[in-house]
Design a protein around this motif. Structure first.
Motif, PDB file in Angstrom:
ATOM      1  N   LEU A 107       0.835  -1.192   0.000  1.00  0.00           N
ATOM      2  CA  LEU A 107       0.000   0.000   0.000  1.00  0.00           C
ATOM      3  C   LEU A 107       0.877   1.252   0.000  1.00  0.00           C
ATOM      4  O   LEU A 107       0.541   2.267  -0.615  1.00  0.00           O
ATOM      5  CB  LEU A 107      -0.944   0.008   1.211  1.00  0.00           C
ATOM      6  CG  LEU A 107      -1.986   1.101   1.259  1.00  0.00           C
ATOM      7  CD1 LEU A 107      -2.889   1.061   0.032  1.00  0.00           C
ATOM      8  CD2 LEU A 107      -2.807   0.965   2.528  1.00  0.00           C
ATOM      9  N   GLY A 108       2.008   1.173   0.661  1.00  0.00           N
ATOM     10  CA  GLY A 108       2.958   2.286   0.659  1.00  0.00           C
ATOM     11  C   GLY A 108       3.529   2.566  -0.722  1.00  0.00           C
ATOM     12  O   GLY A 108       3.973   3.679  -0.999  1.00  0.00           O
ATOM     13  N   LYS A 109       3.499   1.576  -1.593  1.00  0.00           N
ATOM     14  CA  LYS A 109       4.012   1.758  -2.956  1.00  0.00           C
ATOM     15  C   LYS A 109       3.030   2.540  -3.835  1.00  0.00           C
ATOM     16  O   LYS A 109       3.379   2.936  -4.943  1.00  0.00           O
ATOM     17  CB  LYS A 109       4.280   0.394  -3.614  1.00  0.00           C
ATOM     18  CG  LYS A 109       5.282  -0.456  -2.880  1.00  0.00           C
ATOM     19  CD  LYS A 109       6.664   0.084  -3.050  1.00  0.00           C
ATOM     20  CE  LYS A 109       7.664  -0.857  -2.389  1.00  0.00           C
ATOM     21  NZ  LYS A 109       8.943  -0.235  -2.204  1.00  0.00           N
ATOM     22  N   ALA A 110       1.806   2.752  -3.334  1.00  0.00           N
ATOM     23  CA  ALA A 110       0.784   3.463  -4.112  1.00  0.00           C
ATOM     24  C   ALA A 110       0.197   4.616  -3.297  1.00  0.00           C
ATOM     25  O   ALA A 110      -0.990   4.635  -2.990  1.00  0.00           O
ATOM     26  CB  ALA A 110      -0.314   2.496  -4.539  1.00  0.00           C
ATOM     27  N   PRO A 111       1.030   5.608  -2.931  1.00  0.00           N
ATOM     28  CA  PRO A 111       0.531   6.690  -2.076  1.00  0.00           C
ATOM     29  C   PRO A 111      -0.523   7.569  -2.751  1.00  0.00           C
ATOM     30  O   PRO A 111      -1.238   8.289  -2.065  1.00  0.00           O
ATOM     31  CB  PRO A 111       1.796   7.491  -1.745  1.00  0.00           C
ATOM     32  CG  PRO A 111       2.746   7.188  -2.854  1.00  0.00           C
ATOM     33  CD  PRO A 111       2.441   5.791  -3.281  1.00  0.00           C
ATOM     34  N   HIS A 112      -0.647   7.478  -4.055  1.00  0.00           N
ATOM     35  CA  HIS A 112      -1.653   8.279  -4.760  1.00  0.00           C
ATOM     36  C   HIS A 112      -3.079   7.794  -4.487  1.00  0.00           C
ATOM     37  O   HIS A 112      -4.025   8.498  -4.806  1.00  0.00           O
ATOM     38  CB  HIS A 112      -1.367   8.287  -6.269  1.00  0.00           C
ATOM     39  CG  HIS A 112      -1.471   6.940  -6.905  1.00  0.00           C
ATOM     40  ND1 HIS A 112      -0.466   6.005  -6.780  1.00  0.00           N
ATOM     41  CD2 HIS A 112      -2.443   6.374  -7.653  1.00  0.00           C
ATOM     42  CE1 HIS A 112      -0.827   4.911  -7.438  1.00  0.00           C
ATOM     43  NE2 HIS A 112      -2.019   5.111  -7.977  1.00  0.00           N
ATOM     44  N   VAL A 113      -3.236   6.623  -3.875  1.00  0.00           N
ATOM     45  CA  VAL A 113      -4.581   6.134  -3.542  1.00  0.00           C
ATOM     46  C   VAL A 113      -4.933   6.355  -2.065  1.00  0.00           C
ATOM     47  O   VAL A 113      -6.039   6.046  -1.644  1.00  0.00           O
ATOM     48  CB  VAL A 113      -4.762   4.637  -3.900  1.00  0.00           C
ATOM     49  CG1 VAL A 113      -4.524   4.404  -5.380  1.00  0.00           C
ATOM     50  CG2 VAL A 113      -3.883   3.739  -3.046  1.00  0.00           C
ATOM     51  N   HIS A 114      -4.017   6.903  -1.293  1.00  0.00           N
ATOM     52  CA  HIS A 114      -4.258   7.148   0.133  1.00  0.00           C
ATOM     53  C   HIS A 114      -5.172   8.356   0.324  1.00  0.00           C
ATOM     54  O   HIS A 114      -5.279   9.221  -0.544  1.00  0.00           O
ATOM     55  CB  HIS A 114      -2.946   7.417   0.878  1.00  0.00           C
ATOM     56  CG  HIS A 114      -1.953   6.303   0.767  1.00  0.00           C
ATOM     57  ND1 HIS A 114      -0.706   6.388   1.318  1.00  0.00           N
ATOM     58  CD2 HIS A 114      -2.003   5.079   0.179  1.00  0.00           C
ATOM     59  CE1 HIS A 114      -0.034   5.282   1.078  1.00  0.00           C
ATOM     60  NE2 HIS A 114      -0.797   4.480   0.378  1.00  0.00           N
ATOM     61  N   ASN A 115      -5.792   8.406   1.487  1.00  0.00           N
ATOM     62  CA  ASN A 115      -6.556   9.591   1.881  1.00  0.00           C
ATOM     63  C   ASN A 115      -5.627  10.556   2.609  1.00  0.00           C
ATOM     64  O   ASN A 115      -4.781  10.124   3.386  1.00  0.00           O
ATOM     65  CB  ASN A 115      -7.711   9.215   2.814  1.00  0.00           C
ATOM     66  CG  ASN A 115      -8.802   8.466   2.098  1.00  0.00           C
ATOM     67  OD1 ASN A 115      -9.142   8.787   0.964  1.00  0.00           O
ATOM     68  ND2 ASN A 115      -9.352   7.460   2.754  1.00  0.00           N
ATOM     69  N   TYR A 116      -5.828  11.837   2.368  1.00  0.00           N
ATOM     70  CA  TYR A 116      -4.980  12.866   2.973  1.00  0.00           C
ATOM     71  C   TYR A 116      -5.841  13.932   3.630  1.00  0.00           C
ATOM     72  O   TYR A 116      -6.964  14.187   3.171  1.00  0.00           O
ATOM     73  CB  TYR A 116      -4.067  13.512   1.904  1.00  0.00           C
ATOM     74  CG  TYR A 116      -3.055  12.542   1.357  1.00  0.00           C
ATOM     75  CD1 TYR A 116      -1.834  12.361   1.990  1.00  0.00           C
ATOM     76  CD2 TYR A 116      -3.337  11.786   0.220  1.00  0.00           C
ATOM     77  CE1 TYR A 116      -0.909  11.455   1.500  1.00  0.00           C
ATOM     78  CE2 TYR A 116      -2.415  10.871  -0.265  1.00  0.00           C
ATOM     79  CZ  TYR A 116      -1.208  10.709   0.380  1.00  0.00           C
ATOM     80  OH  TYR A 116      -0.296   9.806  -0.099  1.00  0.00           O
ATOM     81  N   PRO A 117      -5.314  14.569   4.674  1.00  0.00           N
ATOM     82  CA  PRO A 117      -6.088  15.617   5.350  1.00  0.00           C
ATOM     83  C   PRO A 117      -6.079  16.945   4.584  1.00  0.00           C
ATOM     84  O   PRO A 117      -6.723  17.895   5.002  1.00  0.00           O
ATOM     85  CB  PRO A 117      -5.384  15.753   6.703  1.00  0.00           C
ATOM     86  CG  PRO A 117      -3.970  15.369   6.429  1.00  0.00           C
ATOM     87  CD  PRO A 117      -4.051  14.300   5.375  1.00  0.00           C
ATOM     88  N   VAL A 118      -5.326  17.013   3.493  1.00  0.00           N
ATOM     89  CA  VAL A 118      -5.237  18.229   2.676  1.00  0.00           C
ATOM     90  C   VAL A 118      -5.400  17.822   1.215  1.00  0.00           C
ATOM     91  O   VAL A 118      -5.241  16.659   0.854  1.00  0.00           O
ATOM     92  CB  VAL A 118      -3.884  18.958   2.874  1.00  0.00           C
ATOM     93  CG1 VAL A 118      -3.712  19.408   4.309  1.00  0.00           C
ATOM     94  CG2 VAL A 118      -2.714  18.079   2.465  1.00  0.00           C
ATOM     95  N   LYS A 119      -5.707  18.789   0.378  1.00  0.00           N
ATOM     96  CA  LYS A 119      -5.834  18.531  -1.056  1.00  0.00           C
ATOM     97  C   LYS A 119      -4.447  18.238  -1.632  1.00  0.00           C
ATOM     98  O   LYS A 119      -3.497  18.960  -1.372  1.00  0.00           O
ATOM     99  CB  LYS A 119      -6.455  19.732  -1.759  1.00  0.00           C
ATOM    100  CG  LYS A 119      -6.635  19.518  -3.261  1.00  0.00           C
ATOM    101  CD  LYS A 119      -7.476  20.610  -3.880  1.00  0.00           C
ATOM    102  CE  LYS A 119      -7.562  20.512  -5.383  1.00  0.00           C
ATOM    103  NZ  LYS A 119      -7.777  19.237  -5.951  1.00  0.00           N
ATOM    104  N   VAL A 120      -4.359  17.182  -2.432  1.00  0.00           N
ATOM    105  CA  VAL A 120      -3.092  16.789  -3.032  1.00  0.00           C
ATOM    106  C   VAL A 120      -2.985  17.428  -4.414  1.00  0.00           C
ATOM    107  O   VAL A 120      -3.883  17.304  -5.241  1.00  0.00           O
ATOM    108  CB  VAL A 120      -2.986  15.258  -3.156  1.00  0.00           C
ATOM    109  CG1 VAL A 120      -1.667  14.858  -3.794  1.00  0.00           C
ATOM    110  CG2 VAL A 120      -3.135  14.601  -1.793  1.00  0.00           C
ATOM    111  N   THR A 121      -1.873  18.115  -4.622  1.00  0.00           N
ATOM    112  CA  THR A 121      -1.587  18.733  -5.919  1.00  0.00           C
ATOM    113  C   THR A 121      -0.236  18.217  -6.399  1.00  0.00           C
ATOM    114  O   THR A 121       0.500  17.572  -5.635  1.00  0.00           O
ATOM    115  CB  THR A 121      -1.535  20.266  -5.800  1.00  0.00           C
ATOM    116  OG1 THR A 121      -0.426  20.618  -4.964  1.00  0.00           O
ATOM    117  CG2 THR A 121      -2.820  20.835  -5.217  1.00  0.00           C
TER     118      THR A 121
END
Length: 169
Positions: free
Chosen positions: A80-94
Motif C-alpha cells: 500500500l505504501g508503494k501506491a501513495p496516490h490512492v491514500h486519503n490525505y487531510p489536505v488537497k493533493v496537488t
C-alpha cells in the motif's frame, strides 16, 4: 478514483529502515514460535484480560496465530505504501505538494508496520511465557498497543497539516 497525481516517490532511509526492522521482527517471531512449539503445554493462552491474565485458552498451535496474521498485514502495508496516490490525505493533493505528502504517508505506513510487528512479536513471546507460567502482561500493554499507533497517526496528520500551511504561504 481520486484525482491525485501518480508520481514516483522513492523510499526514504527511515521508511526502508522501518520495513527492514518489521521484517526482521516477523522472522524472529516465526522462528521463536517454531522453537517454542515443542516446549509448550497442550494449551496456551490466546486471550488476556485487562489485568494481563489469560482468560481464554487454545491448542499450542495457536502460538502461530500472530505470526501468520502479521505476514499478510506486513505485505498489505508494504505494498500500500508503494501506491501513495490512492491514500486519503487531510489536505488537497496537488502536483506541488504530492511528493512531500506521499513521503509522509509512506513513512506513516512503515512506522505503523514496525509498531504492529513489535506488538505482535511481544504478544507471541508473552503467549509462550504465560503458557509456561511466566507471564508479565499487564494493563500497560493494552495502553501502549492502543496509544502508540494512535499517537503515531496523530503525529503524521499534524505533520501533513503543517505542510499545508507552508503551501498556503
Amino acid at each position: 478514483m481520486k484525482d491525485q497525481p501518480n508520481i514516483n516517490v522513492p523510499a526514504s532511509m527511515w521508511e526502508k529502515f522501518f520495513h527492514f526492522v518489521a521484517f526482521i521482527l516477523m522472522i524472529m517471531m516465526v522462528v521463536y514460535a517454531i522453537f517454542m512449539y515443542s516446549q509448550l503445554p497442550d494449551e496456551v493462552p490466546i486471550h488476556f484480560n485487562a489485568a494481563g491474565e489469560a482468560d481464554n485458552w487454545g491448542g499450542k498451535g495457536a502460538i502461530f496465530t500472530l505470526p501468520l496474521i502479521s505476514i499478510p498485514m506486513f505485505m498489505v502495508l508494504f505494498f500500500l505504501g508503494k501506491a501513495p496516490h490512492v491514500h486519503n490525505y487531510p489536505v488537497k493533493v496537488t502536483k506541488g505538494n504530492a511528493p512531500k505528502l506521499y513521503r509522509e504517508s509512506r513513512l506513516l505506513l512503515a512506522t505503523i508496520n514496525v509498531e504492529v510487528a513489535v506488538i505482535f512479536t511481544f504478544l507471541t513471546w508473552e503467549m509462550a511465557q504465560s503458557a509456561q507460567g511466566n507471564g508479565t502482561l499487564g494493563v500497560w500493554m493494552i495502553i501502549l498497543s492502543t496509544i502508540v499507533p494512535l499517537v503515531t497517526v496523530g503525529y503524521f496528520l499534524l505533520r501533513m497539516n503543517r505542510l499545508k500551511k507552508e503551501w498556503d504561504c
